[in-house]
Design a protein around this motif. Structure first.
Motif, PDB file in Angstrom:
ATOM      1  N   ALA A 250       5.283   1.291  -2.896  1.00 26.40           N
ATOM      2  CA  ALA A 250       3.963   0.693  -3.301  1.00 26.40           C
ATOM      3  C   ALA A 250       2.825   1.220  -2.401  1.00 26.40           C
ATOM      4  CB  ALA A 250       3.898  -0.685  -3.574  1.00 26.40           C
ATOM      5  N   HIS A 251       1.695   0.970  -2.513  1.00 26.79           N
ATOM      6  CA  HIS A 251       0.438   1.186  -1.362  1.00 26.79           C
ATOM      7  C   HIS A 251       0.870   0.198  -0.324  1.00 26.79           C
ATOM      8  CE1 HIS A 251      -1.893   3.552  -4.004  1.00 26.79           C
ATOM      9  NE2 HIS A 251      -1.489   3.278  -5.004  1.00 26.79           N
ATOM     10  N   PHE A 252       0.153   0.517   0.790  1.00 23.00           N
ATOM     11  CA  PHE A 252       0.498   0.013   2.035  1.00 23.00           C
ATOM     12  C   PHE A 252      -0.019  -1.571   1.940  1.00 23.00           C
ATOM     13  CE2 PHE A 252      -1.305  -2.185   5.858  1.00 23.00           C
ATOM     14  CZ  PHE A 252      -0.294  -1.654   6.840  1.00 23.00           C
ATOM     15  N   THR A 253       0.705  -2.306   2.186  1.00 18.46           N
ATOM     16  CA  THR A 253       0.503  -3.876   2.151  1.00 18.46           C
ATOM     17  C   THR A 253       1.121  -4.587   3.132  1.00 18.46           C
ATOM     18  OG1 THR A 253       0.613  -5.864   0.894  1.00 18.46           O
ATOM     19  CG2 THR A 253       2.290  -4.533   0.607  1.00 18.46           C
ATOM     20  N   GLU A 254       0.619  -5.765   3.654  1.00 21.71           N
ATOM     21  CA  GLU A 254       1.354  -6.616   4.561  1.00 21.71           C
ATOM     22  C   GLU A 254       1.793  -7.696   3.892  1.00 21.71           C
ATOM     23  OE1 GLU A 254      -1.562  -7.544   7.720  1.00 21.71           O
ATOM     24  OE2 GLU A 254      -0.867  -5.849   8.781  1.00 21.71           O
ATOM     25  N   LYS A 255       1.587  -7.851   2.665  1.00 25.43           N
ATOM     26  CA  LYS A 255       2.048  -8.970   1.761  1.00 25.43           C
ATOM     27  C   LYS A 255       3.559  -8.917   1.670  1.00 25.43           C
ATOM     28  CE  LYS A 255      -2.220  -9.577  -0.740  1.00 25.43           C
ATOM     29  NZ  LYS A 255      -2.843  -9.454  -2.059  1.00 25.43           N
ATOM     30  N   ALA A 256       4.222 -10.098   1.307  1.00 25.43           N
ATOM     31  CA  ALA A 256       5.818 -10.168   1.069  1.00 25.43           C
ATOM     32  C   ALA A 256       5.971  -9.082  -0.177  1.00 25.43           C
ATOM     33  CB  ALA A 256       6.148 -11.474   0.837  1.00 25.43           C
ATOM     34  N   PRO A 257       7.284  -8.639  -0.506  1.00 25.03           N
ATOM     35  CA  PRO A 257       7.589  -8.083  -1.822  1.00 25.03           C
ATOM     36  C   PRO A 257       7.223  -8.939  -2.751  1.00 25.03           C
ATOM     37  CG  PRO A 257       8.957  -7.273  -0.003  1.00 25.03           C
ATOM     38  CD  PRO A 257       8.089  -8.488   0.719  1.00 25.03           C
ATOM     39  N   VAL A 285       8.189  -0.319   2.081  1.00 23.41           N
ATOM     40  CA  VAL A 285       7.965   0.592   3.303  1.00 23.41           C
ATOM     41  C   VAL A 285       6.554   0.626   3.650  1.00 23.41           C
ATOM     42  CG1 VAL A 285       7.999   2.978   4.017  1.00 23.41           C
ATOM     43  CG2 VAL A 285       9.973   2.057   2.780  1.00 23.41           C
ATOM     44  N   ARG A 286       6.247   0.552   4.773  1.00 23.58           N
ATOM     45  CA  ARG A 286       4.853   0.581   5.228  1.00 23.58           C
ATOM     46  C   ARG A 286       4.477   1.899   6.056  1.00 23.58           C
ATOM     47  NH1 ARG A 286       5.913  -4.380   7.920  1.00 23.58           N
ATOM     48  NH2 ARG A 286       5.053  -3.596   9.838  1.00 23.58           N
ATOM     49  N   GLU A 287       3.965   2.846   5.668  1.00 19.77           N
ATOM     50  CA  GLU A 287       3.829   4.247   5.856  1.00 19.77           C
ATOM     51  C   GLU A 287       2.127   4.662   5.934  1.00 19.77           C
ATOM     52  OE1 GLU A 287       6.671   6.751   3.940  1.00 19.77           O
ATOM     53  OE2 GLU A 287       8.254   6.041   5.211  1.00 19.77           O
ATOM     54  N   GLU A 288       1.391   3.895   6.377  1.00 21.76           N
ATOM     55  CA  GLU A 288       0.058   4.190   6.372  1.00 21.76           C
ATOM     56  C   GLU A 288       0.043   5.643   7.421  1.00 21.76           C
ATOM     57  OE1 GLU A 288      -2.697   1.284   8.079  1.00 21.76           O
ATOM     58  OE2 GLU A 288      -1.565   1.264   9.964  1.00 21.76           O
ATOM     59  N   ASN A 289      -0.875   6.508   6.988  1.00 21.57           N
ATOM     60  CA  ASN A 289      -0.908   7.755   7.878  1.00 21.57           C
ATOM     61  C   ASN A 289      -2.284   8.309   7.898  1.00 21.57           C
ATOM     62  OD1 ASN A 289      -1.120   9.955   5.604  1.00 21.57           O
ATOM     63  ND2 ASN A 289       0.343   8.386   4.741  1.00 21.57           N
ATOM     64  N   PRO A 290      -2.813   9.424   8.682  1.00 19.21           N
ATOM     65  CA  PRO A 290      -4.058   9.888   8.833  1.00 19.21           C
ATOM     66  C   PRO A 290      -4.563  10.589   7.475  1.00 19.21           C
ATOM     67  CG  PRO A 290      -2.508  10.568  10.550  1.00 19.21           C
ATOM     68  CD  PRO A 290      -1.744  10.042   9.490  1.00 19.21           C
ATOM     69  N   PHE A 291      -3.852  10.497   6.202  1.00 18.80           N
ATOM     70  CA  PHE A 291      -4.478  10.936   5.132  1.00 18.80           C
ATOM     71  C   PHE A 291      -4.697   9.820   4.232  1.00 18.80           C
ATOM     72  CE2 PHE A 291      -3.186  15.248   6.612  1.00 18.80           C
ATOM     73  CZ  PHE A 291      -4.476  16.022   6.282  1.00 18.80           C
ATOM     74  N   TYR A 292      -3.643   8.897   3.910  1.00 23.76           N
ATOM     75  CA  TYR A 292      -3.659   7.984   3.104  1.00 23.76           C
ATOM     76  C   TYR A 292      -3.089   6.452   3.320  1.00 23.76           C
ATOM     77  CZ  TYR A 292      -3.709   6.938  -2.033  1.00 23.76           C
ATOM     78  OH  TYR A 292      -3.741   6.481  -3.280  1.00 23.76           O
ATOM     79  N   ASP A 293      -2.908   5.515   2.547  1.00 19.50           N
ATOM     80  CA  ASP A 293      -2.198   4.401   2.920  1.00 19.50           C
ATOM     81  C   ASP A 293      -0.750   4.720   2.358  1.00 19.50           C
ATOM     82  OD1 ASP A 293      -2.073   4.161  -0.016  1.00 19.50           O
ATOM     83  OD2 ASP A 293      -2.414   2.105   0.079  1.00 19.50           O
ATOM     84  N   SER A 294      -0.273   5.720   1.746  1.00 16.23           N
ATOM     85  CA  SER A 294       1.122   5.845   1.776  1.00 16.23           C
ATOM     86  C   SER A 294       1.454   7.295   1.838  1.00 16.23           C
ATOM     87  CB  SER A 294       1.387   5.384   0.160  1.00 16.23           C
ATOM     88  OG  SER A 294       2.778   5.613  -0.104  1.00 16.23           O
ATOM     89  N   SER A 295       2.411   7.624   2.350  1.00 13.57           N
ATOM     90  CA  SER A 295       3.127   8.889   2.722  1.00 13.57           C
ATOM     91  C   SER A 295       3.639   9.859   1.407  1.00 13.57           C
ATOM     92  CB  SER A 295       4.202   8.898   3.815  1.00 13.57           C
ATOM     93  OG  SER A 295       5.444   8.443   3.186  1.00 13.57           O
ATOM     94  N   TYR A 296       4.045   8.849   0.520  1.00 17.94           N
ATOM     95  CA  TYR A 296       4.499   9.795  -0.603  1.00 17.94           C
ATOM     96  C   TYR A 296       6.010   9.926  -0.413  1.00 17.94           C
ATOM     97  CZ  TYR A 296       0.771   9.613  -3.897  1.00 17.94           C
ATOM     98  OH  TYR A 296      -0.203   9.026  -4.926  1.00 17.94           O
ATOM     99  N   VAL A 297       6.555   9.491   0.739  1.00 17.57           N
ATOM    100  CA  VAL A 297       7.911   9.392   1.318  1.00 17.57           C
ATOM    101  C   VAL A 297       8.626  10.816   0.913  1.00 17.57           C
ATOM    102  CG1 VAL A 297       9.898   7.859   1.272  1.00 17.57           C
ATOM    103  CG2 VAL A 297       7.894   7.001   0.379  1.00 17.57           C
ATOM    104  N   VAL A 298       7.935  11.935   1.115  1.00 16.40           N
ATOM    105  CA  VAL A 298       8.630  13.157   1.153  1.00 16.40           C
ATOM    106  C   VAL A 298       8.018  13.929   2.289  1.00 16.40           C
ATOM    107  CG1 VAL A 298       8.740  13.416  -1.509  1.00 16.40           C
ATOM    108  CG2 VAL A 298       6.541  14.054  -0.400  1.00 16.40           C
ATOM    109  N   ASP A 299       8.568  15.122   2.814  1.00 11.85           N
ATOM    110  CA  ASP A 299       8.200  16.150   3.839  1.00 11.85           C
ATOM    111  C   ASP A 299       7.157  16.762   3.199  1.00 11.85           C
ATOM    112  OD1 ASP A 299      10.249  14.638   5.236  1.00 11.85           O
ATOM    113  OD2 ASP A 299      11.514  16.488   5.074  1.00 11.85           O
TER     114      ASP A 299
END
Length: 606
Positions: A250-257, A285-299
């Motif tokens: 999902a998008h970055f969140t600190e809430k419980a699943p 997964v929490r993967e905020e990054n310098p482009f977006y709130d999610s990494s799209y979980v790919v290289d």
């Protein structure tokens, strides 16, 4: 005194009138002074020079900060300008020059005279000397999910009322007198990356330093996870029980699943805590990054090796810390929208890590329908051109009735005003960063001109490695035996962002595979929009439990986690093939797989 003749008096009067008209004409022809804003910050706000993008935001509504009123539809006007090395006490000027760009009015001089509630903002950029040799300036999020206007170290001014007359001869001065601080307390020696949310009895938080990402970005980089444990996990009677895992993207969140609450205050929480429910571990997964709130979980050449970091660093860390069944058959992926794409992509790129996906209303899975744009064959992303007709604007978002909410150009120009080089934190920017290649300047190569929408097909053709449909088709002889019966998709057939179109292309192409057959399932909600799901979150876990049981090695005892569906005693792994299992689990279909149901799913933003 010399006597004046009547004709002399008439000439004097006429001359006076002519001079008055000339003066009025000159005054009318004189251009208004260009509107300018001078934005600065004092040393009390920040002691060092700052790189970034300065903004001026105007509103007529003082009920909230203007920065909180920016939106694609009915949002307030704003203008931005890049700046390097702005020192305390010095100002950057936003004016009518080409460096300042705004939305929905491109130029500051398009702001009509009036009284406005005005605020300045500054999005701070960090400099990254990346492992591939490129150097870029981007904003590093800090537990905010790349929410620019609520992100730590960014600065903003106290909003104030000003009057614009249209003839200002001096810049309007705005002072950035506030700096945003982290939402969570940062532990001593810790980092605000990925946030620091509190733990509860059933909700645990994990954050690890990623060697792969750190090497790519040239600085320490972290990834994290929100982990929801099943009821009874800490019961001594269950000390030897291991659990299957749902990786819910999902998008970055600190809430419980899934919105879980310890007090059982919603339907999902009651289900999760019930003795009869299936017992899973759910991970977001929490993967905020310098482009977006999610990494799209790919290289990606632009965002870095987030796929490898997740599969090879984070998952092993979770398996070590929690009593998971550390095997692909016991791992399913799920999610909607961005999370839907991530759920499918995680399986496709890592078929030996995960054992199946349940992906809803995913971001484009075939770039012949990148929303409504064919990046490979269309000439322009914003308009359809014909020989004898005026250009037709491409819609971007629609209502269930089919009315256009906003078009492609509007959202892309809205993002451009927030940041060039794909630094807006928006959807089109992250797609370009994730799907595409790196440009010569180190930033993502633009697949289309942001101002005009003209597509660069040399860049578009380099997107194919992230085109999930194209990848499956090209690699089916290798992927097919691993993915047979593991792909399960659902989407409304009136998806708000036209995402059902790409899903239908994927379905068509997978249906054509015969060696082996895909045995994939596709479920469509009749006249349903973005966020539709055939099941509630709680109901999905019964589907997951039956599916995982069907994938378990022969003789595996699944009774400890399977739940009430195993009524009657110990249930062994199903012997039927997965496709038969899924056909029994998914809703009844009609009209070629389109079902009519109420919208019970949790919608996620794109």
């Amino acid at each position: 005194m010399r006597r004046r003749f009547p004709w002399q008096r008439r000439t004097t009067i006429l001359l006076a009138l002519v001079m008055a008209l000339i003066g009025a004409t000159v005054a009318a022809a004189r251009p208004r002074h260009d509107l300018k804003f001078a934005v600065s910050f004092p040393s009390a706000t920040r002691t060092t020079a700052a790189d970034g993008r300065a903004f001026v935001i105007v509103s007529t509504d003082a009920s909230s900060d203007p920065r909180d009123q920016i939106d694609i539809v009915n949002g307030v006007p704003y203008w931005g300008r890049n700046v390097d090395g702005l020192r305390p006490g010095h100002a950057v000027t936003l004016d009518t020059g080409p460096e300042t760009y705004g939305y929905p009015r491109e130029s500051l001089n398009q702001l009509p005279p009036g009284r406005y509630y005005v605020q300045a903002f500054f999005n701070v950029y960090d400099t990254f000397h990346r492992g591939d040799g490129s150097t870029v300036k981007l904003h590093m999020p800090c537990g905010d999910g790349q929410n620019m206007f609520d992100s730590p170290q960014n600065m903003y001014s106290t909003p104030q009322w000003i009057t614009i007359t249209g003839d200002e001869d001096q810049p309007v001065k705005l002072t950035l007198d506030h700096v945003i601080t982290p939402n969570d307390p940062v532990p001593a020696g810790g980092t605000c990356q990925q946030g620091n949310p509190a733990e509860t009895e059933h909700v645990k938080r994990v954050k690890i330093l990623s060697p792969k990402l750190s090497a790519f970005w040239g600085r320490p980089m972290y990834i994290g996870a929100n982990v929801l444990l099943p009821a009874g996990y800490d019961d001594p009677a269950n000390a030897n029980v291991r659990y299957p895992v749902e990786y819910h993207f999902a998008h970055f969140t600190e809430k419980a699943p899934h919105g879980f609450r310890e007090d059982g205050g919603n339907d999902f929480s009651k289900f999760w805590l019930a003795p009869s429910s299936p017992k899973f571990i759910s991970v977001e997964v929490r993967e905020e990054n310098p482009f977006y709130d999610s990494s799209y979980v790919v290289d990606s050449p632009n965002t870095g090796p987030y796929g490898s970091a997740t599969a090879q660093e984070l998952i092993p860390a979770l398996d070590q810390q929690f009593r998971t069944i550390a095997a692909p058959w016991a791992r399913v992926t799920s999610g909607g929208s961005t999370g839907g794409w991530e759920a499918l992509a995680s399986l496709v790129f890592n078929p030996d890590v995960y054992g199946g996906t349940f992906a809803g209303y995913p971001d484009p899975v075939d770039f012949h329908r990148h929303q409504i744009v064919d990046v490979y064959d269309d000439a322009n992303a914003y308009n359809t051109y014909r020989q004898w007709d005026t250009p037709t604007q491409r819609p971007d978002s629609r209502t269930a009735a089919g009315d256009t909410t906003y078009n492609m150009a509007q959202e892309n120009l809205w993002e451009l005003a927030l940041g060039d080089h794909d630094r807006s934190g928006g959807a089109w920017a992250i797609w370009e960063a994730v799907y595409g290649v790196q440009g010569k300047d180190g930033y993502p190569a633009l697949v289309w001109n942001k101002r005009t929408g003209d597509i660069d097909h040399s860049v578009a053709n380099q997107w194919k490695p992230k085109d999930l449909d194209a990848k499956l088709a090209a690699e089916w002889p290798t992927l097919g035996p691993k993915l047979r019966g593991e792909i399960h998709m659902y989407v409304g057939d009136m998806d708000t962002y036209f995402l059902n179109d790409a899903v239908e292309l994927l379905q068509k192409n997978l249906a054509a595979q015969t060696s082996p057959p895909s045995d994939a399932t596709f479920t469509y909600g009749r006249e349903k929009q973005h966020g539709w799901s055939p099941y509630t979150d709680a109901q999905w876990f019964s589907v997951y439990a039956a599916y995982v049981a069907s994938k378990a090695p022969a003789g595996t005892d699944v009774s400890a986690w399977r739940g009430a569906v195993a009524a009657g005693g110990t249930m062994k792994a199903a012997t039927a093939d997965t496709a038969s299992t899924m056909s029994a689990l998914l809703p009844p279909t009609m009209d070629g797989g389109v079902i009519q149901q109420s919208d019970t799913g949790r919608g996620l933003p794109r």
